[in-house]
Design a protein around this motif. Structure first.
Motif, PDB file in Angstrom:
ATOM      1  N   PHE A   7       0.961  -1.403  -0.066  1.00  0.00           N
ATOM      2  CA  PHE A   7       0.000   0.090   0.120  1.00  0.00           C
ATOM      3  C   PHE A   7       0.924   1.274   0.005  1.00  0.00           C
ATOM      4  N   ILE A   8       0.698   2.159  -1.147  1.00  0.00           N
ATOM      5  CA  ILE A   8       1.573   3.404  -1.213  1.00  0.00           C
ATOM      6  C   ILE A   8       0.320   4.416  -1.248  1.00  0.00           C
ATOM      7  N   LEU A   9       0.336   4.844   0.186  1.00  0.00           N
ATOM      8  CA  LEU A   9      -0.742   5.933   0.276  1.00  0.00           C
ATOM      9  C   LEU A   9      -0.531   7.011   1.126  1.00  0.00           C
ATOM     10  N   HIS A  10      -1.589   7.816   1.475  1.00  0.00           N
ATOM     11  CA  HIS A  10      -1.403   9.105   2.362  1.00  0.00           C
ATOM     12  C   HIS A  10      -1.995   8.812   3.712  1.00  0.00           C
ATOM     13  N   ASN A  20      -7.165  10.537   5.788  1.00  0.00           N
ATOM     14  CA  ASN A  20      -7.813   9.981   6.626  1.00  0.00           C
ATOM     15  C   ASN A  20      -8.546   8.688   5.833  1.00  0.00           C
ATOM     16  N   VAL A  21      -8.582   8.596   4.820  1.00  0.00           N
ATOM     17  CA  VAL A  21      -9.009   6.869   4.186  1.00  0.00           C
ATOM     18  C   VAL A  21      -7.880   6.204   4.401  1.00  0.00           C
ATOM     19  N   ILE A 167     -17.136   5.931   7.036  1.00  0.00           N
ATOM     20  CA  ILE A 167     -16.293   6.578   8.199  1.00  0.00           C
ATOM     21  C   ILE A 167     -16.901   5.585   9.261  1.00  0.00           C
ATOM     22  N   ALA A 168     -15.950   5.593  10.346  1.00  0.00           N
ATOM     23  CA  ALA A 168     -16.273   4.942  11.565  1.00  0.00           C
ATOM     24  C   ALA A 168     -17.363   5.844  12.302  1.00  0.00           C
TER      25      ALA A 168
END
Length: 363
Positions: A7-10, A20-21, A167-168
């Motif tokens: 996973f290459i993500l922010h 946030n995701v 979202i939670a």
């Protein structure tokens, strides 16, 4: 044996929708139990103010990211690479170079877009060639069907998965204040002009001129507009009795502001799928937003709120007036929004969709 996914993500900092995701995915128990996961933070900015700027520190951060990706490809040999891709300009060039590295190692790629803008640069020679290379033999996750036209030149429909964000749910409960005389409006997002800050202030001025009883709270961290400049605009418009800027709020402090509000307003000028709208729906707030990106998938016009055109101050003020003066309408729209949230936008629903997409591409 579990499939290996890189996973290459922010993920934060800074705090924004894609980050946030990304954090939700990184912290997801079910995703990490399903796959053998490795995570690399794609972000080179550590604050909202840094986004869009160029400096040597960000270059060093990128070199470090490149090294981490190369190390993972050499030693971990993932079955699939998931990348949170940026759509255009320098951030796209940065991401595309990482995609090239992944392609050299013949690892399958799936891109998850939390932004748009491919079509804005598709007529530039270099960008056009780079888009064609980047999207070739790869799959794409989009937040909404409404966002597909932005990249239809390069991506066939059979390459695309639609996956709404989720979202939670928080334990903070909604305040029961439907009958109060002064209705509370809420704007909550980073203090970025493209989020419609000045449009909202102008709408507040129209409401004030009509003696509509309201109070509007602006909540958010500094972006391209700081609190001092924003306060000066409030002073200039003579809105000090109706409008207040509360600065950034996080966690339960943020949720308590949602819980004590009556109407959520997000007059954005450029957006894709704002998580903050899902948060507002969770608290049964009717929403007034704009016809931008995938927002029509979130806000059902005349059912869970109202959708107006970006920069249409008069329409925004009119819809807010309708909701301020009609407590029953606020209640019915807020209730409909909460039901839609439970049906479509919970974290569990999002996690299962992501798992299904990744499993389908690991075969």
């Amino acid at each position: 044996m579990k499939k290996k996914i890189l996973f290459i993500l922010h993920y934060p900092p800074p705090i924004h929708g894609a980050a946030n995701v990304g954090l939700q995915i990184k912290q997801s128990k079910i995703i990490n139990e399903t796959f053998d996961c490795e995570y690399i933070n794609l972000g080179t900015s550590k604050t909202i103010e840094e986004i869009g700027t160029k400096n040597i520190i960000k270059l060093f951060r990128y070199v470090n990211i490149f090294g981490l990706v190369l190390k993972n490809l050499v030693f971990k040999r993932p079955d699939l690479c998931y990348m949170s891709m940026t759509a255009r300009c320098m951030p796209f060039y940065k991401d595309a170079s990482l995609a090239l590295l992944v392609k050299i190692f013949r690892v399958k790629l799936i891109y998850h877009f939390h932004n748009k803008g491919v079509s804005l640069n598709e007529n530039l020679f270099f960008d056009d060639k780079l888009y064609r290379f980047t999207f070739r033999n790869s799959k794409v996750i989009l937040l909404s069907e409404y966002l597909y036209p932005d990249m239809k030149k390069y991506v066939d429909k059979n390459q695309v998965y639609i996956c709404h964000n989720g979202i939670a749910e928080t334990n903070v409960k909604k305040t029961n204040a439907i009958e109060r005389k002064t209705v509370k409006l809420l704007f909550l997002s980073n203090m970025i002009i493209s989020n419609g800050l000045f449009v909202m202030l102008e709408a507040c001025k129209l409401l004030q001129q009509k003696d509509i009883p309201f109070r509007c709270s602006f909540v958010g961290g500094t972006g391209d507009l700081d609190g001092k400049k924003f306060q000066s605009e409030i002073d200039k418009l003579g809105l000090n009795d109706q409008v207040v800027y509360l600065g950034p709020k996080y966690g339960d402090e943020k949720y308590k502001i949602f819980a004590d509000s009556d109407i959520f307003v997000h007059p954005t000028l450029n957006d894709c799928f704002p998580l903050v709208l899902l948060e507002a729906m969770q608290f049964s707030l009717p929403i007034v937003s704009t016809n931008e990106g995938g927002i029509p998938d979130i806000v059902v016009d005349n059912i869970t709120g109202f959708i107006v055109q970006p920069k249409d101050v008069e329409a925004l003020a009119q819809k807010l007036e309708n909701l301020i003066l009609d407590a029953d309408l606020r209640l019915s729209m807020g209730t409909a929004g909460r039901l839609k949230f439970e049906k479509e936008f919970t974290l569990n629903i999002f996690e299962q969709k992501i798992i299904n997409i990744l499993q389908n591409n690991c075969r």
